[in-house]
Write an enzyme that holds these catalytic residues in place. Structure first.
Site, PDB file in Angstrom:
ATOM      1  CG  ASP A 141      -3.474   4.431   3.722  1.00 36.95           C
ATOM      2  OD1 ASP A 141      -4.638   4.167   4.281  1.00 36.95           O
ATOM      3  OD2 ASP A 141      -3.217   3.583   2.761  1.00 36.95           O
ATOM      4  CD1 TRP A 148      -2.438  -2.122   1.611  1.00 35.76           C
ATOM      5  CD2 TRP A 148      -2.937  -1.025  -0.060  1.00 35.76           C
ATOM      6  NE1 TRP A 148      -3.382  -3.034   0.981  1.00 35.76           N
ATOM      7  CE2 TRP A 148      -3.649  -2.294   0.003  1.00 35.76           C
ATOM      8  CE3 TRP A 148      -3.328  -0.024  -1.237  1.00 35.76           C
ATOM      9  CZ2 TRP A 148      -4.705  -2.685  -0.967  1.00 35.76           C
ATOM     10  CZ3 TRP A 148      -4.225  -0.577  -2.104  1.00 35.76           C
ATOM     11  CH2 TRP A 148      -5.079  -1.662  -1.918  1.00 35.76           C
ATOM     12  CE  LYS A 201      -8.999  -3.031   3.366  1.00 31.99           C
ATOM     13  NZ  LYS A 201      -7.881  -2.266   2.433  1.00 31.99           N
TER      14      LYS A 201
HETATM   15  C1  LIG Z   1      -7.588  -1.748   1.517  1.00 33.40           C
HETATM   16  C2  LIG Z   1      -6.352  -0.577   1.484  1.00 33.40           C
HETATM   17  C3  LIG Z   1      -6.278   0.304   0.619  1.00 33.40           C
HETATM   18  C4  LIG Z   1      -7.142   0.415  -0.368  1.00 33.40           C
HETATM   19  O1  LIG Z   1      -8.461   0.931  -0.264  1.00 33.40           O
HETATM   20  P1  LIG Z   1      -9.395   1.310  -1.534  1.00 33.40           P
HETATM   21  O2  LIG Z   1     -10.892   1.645  -0.793  1.00 33.40           O
HETATM   22  O3  LIG Z   1      -9.548  -0.070  -2.252  1.00 33.40           O
HETATM   23  O4  LIG Z   1      -9.169   2.333  -2.302  1.00 33.40           O
HETATM   24  C5  LIG Z   1      -5.255   1.468   0.974  1.00 33.40           C
HETATM   25  N1  LIG Z   1      -4.284   1.455   1.896  1.00 33.40           N
HETATM   26  C6  LIG Z   1      -4.693   0.437   2.894  1.00 33.40           C
HETATM   27  C7  LIG Z   1      -3.771   0.479   4.042  1.00 33.40           C
HETATM   28  C8  LIG Z   1      -5.532  -0.586   2.619  1.00 33.40           C
HETATM   29  O5  LIG Z   1      -5.441  -1.723   3.716  1.00 33.40           O
END
Ligand SMILES: *Cc1c(COP(=O)(O)O)cnc(C)c1O
Length: 362
Positions: free
Chosen positions: A173, A102, A197
């Site tokens: 993030d 990521w 999540k």
């Molecule tokens: C799942 C995830 C993403 C991607 O998220 P999207 O909603 O598919 O854009 C980005 N960063 C992290 C740390 C993630 O776990």
């Protein structure tokens, strides 16, 4: 009670109480005789719902007044672009640390808009993944911001601290760890997280941004990708993902009933500790190659002795209601994502299964 425990990395398991409530309210939301899906986003009804959601989020996370909360579409991936588009100045340079897939995606996207300095990379030392110490980071003299991924969902590698060295605003993030542990929002310039999540249903992304960082982009930026415009219109510039917003609200209410962030955090710590303990004491049938200090409490990544046993493990676990334990396709192996909604019974059941499986095939 549902009897399936879903270990998917995302979209992920939701609290049963949230699903039951959504079901109850499906045809008649708050006595309106209408579904929330049918309610206009500019009505007072919708407005009062989103006000309450923001209030609950501010309370749970302790978000200070000088931070704006935005609810946006496009997932965390849209933030990979929105962050550089809105935060880069004439310096046009940002520091990123690469701790996994990521971070790499965020780096790739930011590189389209400005200069990205990668300060360090996660590395494998003596067979274990770790994040290099802050003293080893090659920080820029001047950067518009410092970006990191506190929890790498795919590799199961997590920071166990908030970086102190960078002087530029921290951008995090938090997609796979938001609201799973207490943080001090004041440590950050921008926090963002897709909802699927820890926060609810896919489709909505929470962005928490210090107000002084909200400004006119230096780039020609699509209207919807400007923090300033989204802030001025209270995240209602256009029609938002209304149902995802509603589900996010139910998840926050559920969290408050579960003892808030502290209660959830204690449960998350117990769940992760029990699972890693089993893996480490399986002699070595299961193994985790992340250095204990950097192990994720949300995504427990582990391997089995060979591919045949892995397939059998995935098949048999699914059949007994322990679903989606497959690792990410880029890494292989197994992964148990154990977000806020994973109850302790899910871990108990998984541990029992893993012990029996190891006893039979080890
Ligand atoms: C799942 C995830 C993403 C991607 O998220 P999207 O909603 O598919 O854009 C980005 N960063 C992290 C740390 C993630 O776990």
């Amino acid at each position: 009670m549902r009897n399936v425990f879903n270990f998917s990395a995302g979209p992920a398991m939701l609290p049963e109480a949230v699903l039951v409530k959504a079901q109850e309210e499906m045809l008649n939301w708050q006595g309106t005789g209408m579904s929330i899906m049918e309610i206009g986003h500019r009505t007072e009804l919708f407005q009062s719902m989103v006000n309450k959601i923001e209030e609950n989020l501010r309370e749970l996370m302790g978000i200070p007044e000088n931070y704006q909360v935005l609810f946006l579409a496009g997932g965390a991936t849209a933030q990979f672009a929105m962050v550089p588009l809105n935060l880069l100045t004439e310096i046009k340079k940002a520091d990123y640390i690469d701790t996994g897939i990521w971070s790499q995606k965020a780096i790739k996207e930011a590189s389209r808009y400005g200069e990205v300095n990668v300060v360090a990379n996660a590395k494998k030392v003596d067979g274990h993944w770790l994040i290099p110490d802050e003293n080893e980071w090659q920080l820029s003299e001047k950067a518009d911001y410092f970006h990191y991924t506190p929890n790498e969902t795919i590799g199961g590698l997590a920071f166990n601290y908030v970086p102190k060295k960078p002087t530029a605003p921290l951008v995090a993030d938090m997609t796979s760890m938001i609201l799973s542990e207490p943080i001090n929002v004041r440590d950050f310039g921008v926090i963002y997280a897709g909802a699927q999540k820890n926060l609810g249903q896919a489709g909505i992304t929470v962005v928490i941004i210090r107000k002084d960082l909200i400004k006119e982009p230096i780039f020609l930026t699509p209207t919807l990708y400007q923090y300033k415009i989204e802030a001025e219109s209270s995240s209602l510039y256009n029609t938002p993902p209304t149902y995802s917003w509603y589900i996010l609200g139910l998840v926050l209410e559920w969290m408050k009933n579960e003892g808030g962030l502290d209660g959830i955090y204690q449960k998350n710590c117990r769940n992760a500790a029990r699972l890693y303990d089993l893996i480490d004491h399986s002699n070595p049938f299961y193994s985790c190659d992340v250095l204990p200090r950097f192990r994720s409490k949300m995504n427990v990544v582990f391997s089995l002795p060979n591919e045949n046993l892995l397939s059998l493990f995935l098949k048999q676990s699914y059949e007994v209601g322990l679903t989606f334990l497959k690792g990410h396709k880029l890494l292989g192996g197994a992964r148990a994502s154990i977000y806020n909604a994973m109850p302790e019974e899910g871990i108990t059941k998984l541990i029992a299964f893993m012990q029996e499986f190891a006893a039979q095939y080890g």
